[in-house]
Design a protein around this motif. Structure first.
Motif, PDB file in Angstrom:
ATOM      1  N   PHE A  98       0.832  -1.201   0.000  1.00  0.00           N
ATOM      2  CA  PHE A  98       0.000   0.000   0.000  1.00  0.00           C
ATOM      3  C   PHE A  98       0.868   1.252   0.000  1.00  0.00           C
ATOM      4  O   PHE A  98       0.607   2.201  -0.736  1.00  0.00           O
ATOM      5  N   TYR A 102       0.808   4.296  -2.527  1.00  0.00           N
ATOM      6  CA  TYR A 102       0.402   5.592  -1.968  1.00  0.00           C
ATOM      7  C   TYR A 102       1.406   6.026  -0.905  1.00  0.00           C
ATOM      8  O   TYR A 102       1.153   5.914   0.294  1.00  0.00           O
ATOM      9  N   ARG A 105       0.196   8.648   2.015  1.00  0.00           N
ATOM     10  CA  ARG A 105      -0.907   8.369   2.947  1.00  0.00           C
ATOM     11  C   ARG A 105      -0.389   7.758   4.232  1.00  0.00           C
ATOM     12  O   ARG A 105       0.430   6.853   4.216  1.00  0.00           O
ATOM     13  N   ILE A 108      -3.972   4.608   7.341  1.00  0.00           N
ATOM     14  CA  ILE A 108      -4.303   3.407   6.587  1.00  0.00           C
ATOM     15  C   ILE A 108      -5.332   2.605   7.376  1.00  0.00           C
ATOM     16  O   ILE A 108      -5.096   2.247   8.525  1.00  0.00           O
ATOM     17  N   SER A 109      -6.465   2.336   6.747  1.00  0.00           N
ATOM     18  CA  SER A 109      -7.511   1.564   7.413  1.00  0.00           C
ATOM     19  C   SER A 109      -7.462   0.106   6.958  1.00  0.00           C
ATOM     20  O   SER A 109      -6.772  -0.247   6.003  1.00  0.00           O
ATOM     21  N   ASP A 112      -8.532  -0.346   3.408  1.00  0.00           N
ATOM     22  CA  ASP A 112      -7.502  -0.020   2.419  1.00  0.00           C
ATOM     23  C   ASP A 112      -6.578  -1.204   2.148  1.00  0.00           C
ATOM     24  O   ASP A 112      -6.087  -1.377   1.040  1.00  0.00           O
ATOM     25  N   LEU A 113      -6.348  -2.015   3.160  1.00  0.00           N
ATOM     26  CA  LEU A 113      -5.390  -3.118   3.047  1.00  0.00           C
ATOM     27  C   LEU A 113      -6.004  -4.399   2.503  1.00  0.00           C
ATOM     28  O   LEU A 113      -5.272  -5.327   2.152  1.00  0.00           O
ATOM     29  N   ARG A 114      -7.326  -4.477   2.440  1.00  0.00           N
ATOM     30  CA  ARG A 114      -8.000  -5.723   2.054  1.00  0.00           C
ATOM     31  C   ARG A 114      -7.495  -6.260   0.716  1.00  0.00           C
ATOM     32  O   ARG A 114      -7.186  -7.442   0.595  1.00  0.00           O
ATOM     33  N   TYR A 116      -4.631  -5.491  -0.863  1.00  0.00           N
ATOM     34  CA  TYR A 116      -3.186  -5.724  -0.887  1.00  0.00           C
ATOM     35  C   TYR A 116      -2.773  -6.973  -0.108  1.00  0.00           C
ATOM     36  O   TYR A 116      -1.701  -7.517  -0.345  1.00  0.00           O
TER      37      TYR A 116
END
Length: 162
Positions: A98, A102, A105, A108-109, A112-114, A116
């Motif tokens: 991630f 990005y 940024r 990071i939630s 957002d990582l789901r 990756y």
């Protein structure tokens, strides 16, 4: 017969070495069935009545690949075990990927990582199985019209206790 015992010992050794998981195999349901052109899987039951699937192959695999293979085999996964001594392996890889995409940024939630997480390298893969969907475990078969055929019939559903 002796080859099967050695295969069982090899499965236990892989689980111990790569995943830090120690168990005794009570029964191997399917042994080294093809799941793609370059990967194979073994599904086995431990003495504690837990069903596991070990997927490995010559080609590099990711968590997304393993999820797809397990689903197509007719298994429902409860957990994908991370490598030994790295309990946050999938999250660490996801954060690295991630941040590469990005770099600016910082907030990071989990959402957002789901995506990756699915790109994390995962070969060999050890999956704790919660159930077998239709009571059949399928294997890859390129000559079949659906590319999958029945490898074994086995009923299993793990009942969670509190």
């Amino acid at each position: 017969m002796n080859a099967d015992i050695y295969d069982d010992m090899a499965l236990e050794a892989i689980a111990q070495e790569h995943f830090g998981k120690r168990f005794d195999i009570a029964q191997v349901i399917v042994r080294n069935i093809p799941t793609t052109h370059t990967t194979v899987a073994s599904v086995f039951l431990t003495t504690k009545n837990q069903l596991y699937a070990l997927v490995h192959g010559r080609a590099p695999l990711t968590l997304g690949d393993v999820r797809k293979i397990v689903k197509r085999m007719g298994l429902e996964a409860e957990a994908y075990l991370p490598p030994a001594h790295r309990p946050n392996y999938f999250d660490d890889i996801a954060v690295e990927k991630f941040k590469a995409v990005y770099p600016g940024r910082h907030d990071i939630s989990d959402a957002d990582l789901r995506f990756y997480r699915l790109g994390a390298p995962y070969n060999p893969a050890l999956v704790l199985v919660s159930s077998i969907t239709d009571g059949t475990i399928r294997q890859f078969d390129s000559s079949d019209s659906s590319n999958w055929r029945v490898a074994a019939k086995f009923q299993y559903r793990r009942i969670k206790t509190v």
